[in-house]
Design an enzyme around this catalytic site. Structure first.
Site, PDB file in Angstrom:
ATOM      1  CE  LYS A 262      -2.844   2.502   3.403  1.00  0.00           C
ATOM      2  NZ  LYS A 262      -3.660   2.912   4.859  1.00  0.00           N
ATOM      3  CG  ASP A 267      -5.540   7.496   4.103  1.00  0.00           C
ATOM      4  OD1 ASP A 267      -5.732   9.041   4.142  1.00  0.00           O
ATOM      5  OD2 ASP A 267      -5.824   7.269   5.559  1.00  0.00           O
ATOM      6  CE  LYS A 274      -6.338   9.089   7.538  1.00  0.00           C
ATOM      7  NZ  LYS A 274      -7.496   7.459   8.911  1.00  0.00           N
ATOM      8  CG  ASP A 285      -1.926   5.214   5.225  1.00  0.00           C
ATOM      9  OD1 ASP A 285      -1.534   4.272   5.755  1.00  0.00           O
ATOM     10  OD2 ASP A 285      -2.657   5.600   4.430  1.00  0.00           O
ATOM     11  CG  ASP A 344      -9.856   7.280   6.397  1.00  0.00           C
ATOM     12  OD1 ASP A 344      -8.893   7.551   5.835  1.00  0.00           O
ATOM     13  OD2 ASP A 344      -9.458   7.897   7.950  1.00  0.00           O
ATOM     14  CD  GLU A 346      -6.757   5.242   2.209  1.00  0.00           C
ATOM     15  OE1 GLU A 346      -7.642   5.610   3.543  1.00  0.00           O
ATOM     16  OE2 GLU A 346      -5.078   5.042   3.387  1.00  0.00           O
ATOM     17  NE  ARG A 348     -10.188  -1.234   4.236  1.00  0.00           N
ATOM     18  CZ  ARG A 348     -11.260  -0.431   5.382  1.00  0.00           C
ATOM     19  NH1 ARG A 348     -12.234  -2.019   5.666  1.00  0.00           N
ATOM     20  NH2 ARG A 348     -11.045  -1.165   5.996  1.00  0.00           N
TER      21      ARG A 348
END
Ligand code: BES
Ligand code: MN
Ligand code: ZN
Length: 496
Positions: A262, A267, A274, A285, A344, A346, A348
Site C-alpha cells: 500500500k 492519507d 481525518k 501511509d 478513509d 482507502e 484496501r
C-alpha cells in the site's frame, strides 16, 4: 544526512593507535588480546575503578590508556555470553554505534573470553548491520549548522577471527541493510516531496541493481480498469502510479513469489476527512510500499536466488470537488463492485486492484501484502507485532519463524466467513468498511476477496512501520519494518 559508517572486516591484530572498542562479559572478562600488556592492565583497572558490570550494552570509555598509543578505548558489555541470542550481535552493533558516534575512525575487536568467544561470520555481519542501522538518522532537512555531522565519513574496522567468511556474508548483508535504510528514507520523506510520481521514480532506480521496473500511469491503469485504486486518487492533483518491480534470480521458468504494498503517499481520509491531530503521520501511509521497495533492493543487491515481484500502488487520498464520496460505487479491476462507505478506508481499495493485477499477471506461488491499513491493529497489538492475516497455514508459519529470527514480529489474527459477511453491501458486491468491531479483520476480509485461491498473507504494519519503539537499531520514526523479515522469509524458504 546522517553519516552511515563504512564497514571493513579484518583478521589483523588489534591496532596500537586511534580509537578502539573491546567487548567484556558480565564477569568483567575480555578476550585474550584485549587483556594482555599495557592495554589489558589499564582496562582492567578502569573496569574495577568504575565498578563496570559488563551488562548487555553497558559502555565504559577510557581516555588515552596509559602505556599505549591509543587515543581512547570503549569497553562494551555483552552480558552473560550464554544469554546472547540471534538478536544480540545486531543490538550490540547499535550500542557500539551510539557509544563511539563522535569518532571518525575506529576499530572493534569482536572477540570474547571463553571457548565460544569468537562470533561466527553471520554474527560479525550482524554487528556491521547493527552499527549502520543504529547510526541511521533522517536529518536531511535540518539545515541548521548545529546539527551538521561532525565528520564527512566514518570508517569502522571489525576485527574478527572469521573475517574471511564474514566479509562474504557482509557483502550480502550490506544490500539488505541498504534496503532497510531505503524503506526508512521513503517513509520519513514528507508527502510534498514524495508524491506517487516521485515514489515511482525512486522505485525505478532499482533498475541499476538489475531489476526490471514497469511504471503504470493513470492512463495505463484506466485501460486495465483499476476502478478501485483510481477512485481513491480522484481527489488529488498528484496523479497515481503503480510500480511493478521484478527480480529474476531463480530458475528461468519458476513461478515468482510476490509482495504487494500500500503506497498512499498521504492519507487525509478524503471526504471522510481525518481529524487534524496527528494527521502529519499520514505521510507514512506508504510504509507497505516502502517495505516492498526496500525488500526488492535487498534481494537484488544480494542477488537472491529467487524470482520475486514487488508491486506497489501509489496514490494520494485527498478531499476535493472531484473526490469520491461516501455511497459511491466503484468497479474494481476484478469486476467486483464496491460501495465506498468511508473514503478513509482507502488502502484496501488500492490493494484490491494491486493484488488482482499481480495475481493475474504473474500467477505467483504466494502473495504477501504489506499495508498501514488500520488504526484498529494498533488497538489490538500496539507497536510490537504486525497483524498477520492469511489463508495459508504454511505461509503463516514461515512468516512467524522469520519474525522470531529478525525480531520483526508478526501475530496471526483470524479470518473467516463470519467476518467476511460483515462487508456485504446493500447496493454492491461489498462495502469498504465492516462497522465498529474487528476493524483489522474486516479489512483483511476485503483483501481476501481479491486473491482467489493463491496462498496469501496480509501484514497490517500500521503500528510497526512508523512511530514504533526506539531500539538499539532504530533511532528513526520510520523503522523499515518488513525488509529484514521478508528477506529472511525468502532466504530461508524460497532460495535454491
Ligand atoms: N492509513 C489509515 C490507517 C492508519 C491509522 C495507519 C493509524 C497508521 C496509523 C487507514 O487508511 C485508515 O484510515 N483506516 C481507517 C479505516 C476505517 C475508516 C474503517 C481506520 O483505521 O480508522
Ligand atoms: Mn485512511
Ligand atoms: Zn490509509
Amino acid at each position: 544526512m546522517s553519516v552511515i559508517p563504512e564497514i571493513a572486516i579484518s583478521s589483523a591484530k588489534l591496532p596500537k593507535k586511534g580509537t578502539l572498542v573491546v567487548l567484556c562479559d558480565d564477569k568483567a572478562k575480555m578476550s585474550a588480546s584485549a587483556s594482555e600488556g599495557a592495554l589489558g592492565k589499564t582496562l582492567k583497572s578502569a573496569i574495577a575503578a568504575a565498578d563496570f558490570k559488563g551488562s548487555f550494552g553497558q559502555t565504559l570509555r577510557v581516555m588515552v590508556p596509559q602505556g599505549t598509543d591509543l587515543d581512547d578505548v570503549t569497553v562494551v558489555g555483552t552480558g552473560k555470553q550464554s544469554d546472547m541470542n540471534e538478536q544480540s550481535w545486531l543490538k550490540l552493533g547499535g550500542k557500539i554505534a551510539a557509544a563511539v558516534s563522535s569518532s571518525a575512525k575506529y576499530a572493534v575487536a569482536l572477540e570474547l573470553a571463553g571457548k565460544d568467544g569468537n562470533p561466527t561470520a553471520r554474527q560479525v555481519a550482524d554487528v556491521a548491520q547493527g552499527i549502520q542501522l543504529g547510526a541511521y538518522r533522517f536529518d536531511k532537512y535540518k539545515v541548521d549548522k548545529a546539527v551538521k555531522p561532525k565528520h564527512k565519513s566514518i570508517k569502522v574496522t571489525l576485527i574478527a577471527k572469521a573475517a574471511a567468511a564474514a566479509k562474504k556474508v557482509w557483502a550480502e548483508q550490506q544490500g539488505v541493510t541498504n534496503g532497510v535504510m531505503l524503506a526508512r528514507d521513503l517513509v520519513n520523506e514528507p508527502a510534498n516531496v514524495l508524491t506517487p510520481k516521485e515514489f515511482a521514480k525512486r522505485a525505478s532506480e532499482l533498475k541499476k541493481l538489475g531489476c526490471k521496473v514497469e511504471i503504470l500511469d493513470e492512463k495505463a491503469m484506466k485501460a486495465l480498469k483499476m476502478g478501485a485504486l483510481l477512485g481513491v486518487s480522484r481527489g488529488s492533483r498528484n496523479p497515481p502510479r503503480m510500480a511493478i518491480i521484478e527480480w529474476k534470480g531463480g530458475k528461468p521458468k519458476e513461478k515468482p513469489v510476490a509482495f504487494v504494498g500500500k503506497g498512499v503517499t498521504f492519507d487525509t481520509g478524503g471526504i471522510s476527512l481525518k481529524p487534524a491531530g496527528g494527521m502529519e503521520d499520514m505521510k507514512g501511509d506508504m510504509g507497505g510500499a516502502a517495505a516492498v521497495t526496500g525488500l526488492m533492493h535487498a534481494l537484488a543487491a544480494r542477488k537472491a536466488k529467487a524470482n520475486v515481484v514487488g508491486v506497489i500502488g501509489l496514490v494520494e487520498n485527498m478531499p476535493d470537488g472531484d473526490a469520491q464520496r461516501p455511497g459511491d460505487i466503484v468497479t474494481s479491476m476484478s469486476g467486483q463492485t464496491i460501495e465506498v462507505i468511508n473514503t478513509d478506508a482507502e488502502g484496501r481499495l488500492v490493494l484490491a486492484d494491486a493484488l488482482w493485477h499481480t495475481n493475474k499477471k504473474f500467477k505467483p506461488k504466494f502473495m504477501i501484502n504489506l499495508a498501514t491499513l488500520t488504526g484498529a491493529v494498533l488497538v489490538a497489538l500496539g507497536n510490537h507485532h504486525a497483524g498477520l492475516f492469511s489463508n495459508d497455514d504454511e505461509l503463516s508459519e514461515q512468516l512467524s519463524e522469520a519474525g522470531a529470527a529478525t525480531a520483526e514480529k508478526v501475530w496471526r489474527l483470524p479470518v473467516g466467513p463470519e467476518y467476511d459477511k460483515m462487508i456485504d453491501s446493500k447496493f454492491a458486491d461489498m462495502k469498504n468498511t465492516g462497522g465498529r468491531y474487528a476493524g483489522s479483520i474486516t479489512a483483511a476480509q476485503f483483501l481476501q476477496r481479491y486473491v482467489g485461491d493463491t496462498p496469501w498473507a496480509h501484514l497490517d504494519v500500521a503500528g510497526t512501520a512508523m512511530g514504533s519503539p526506539q531500539t538499539e537499531i532504530n533511532k528513526s520514526w520510520a523503522s523499515g519494518f518488513g525488509v529484514r523479515l521478508l528477506d529472511r522469509l525468502v532466504a530461508d524458504n524460497y532460495e535454491k
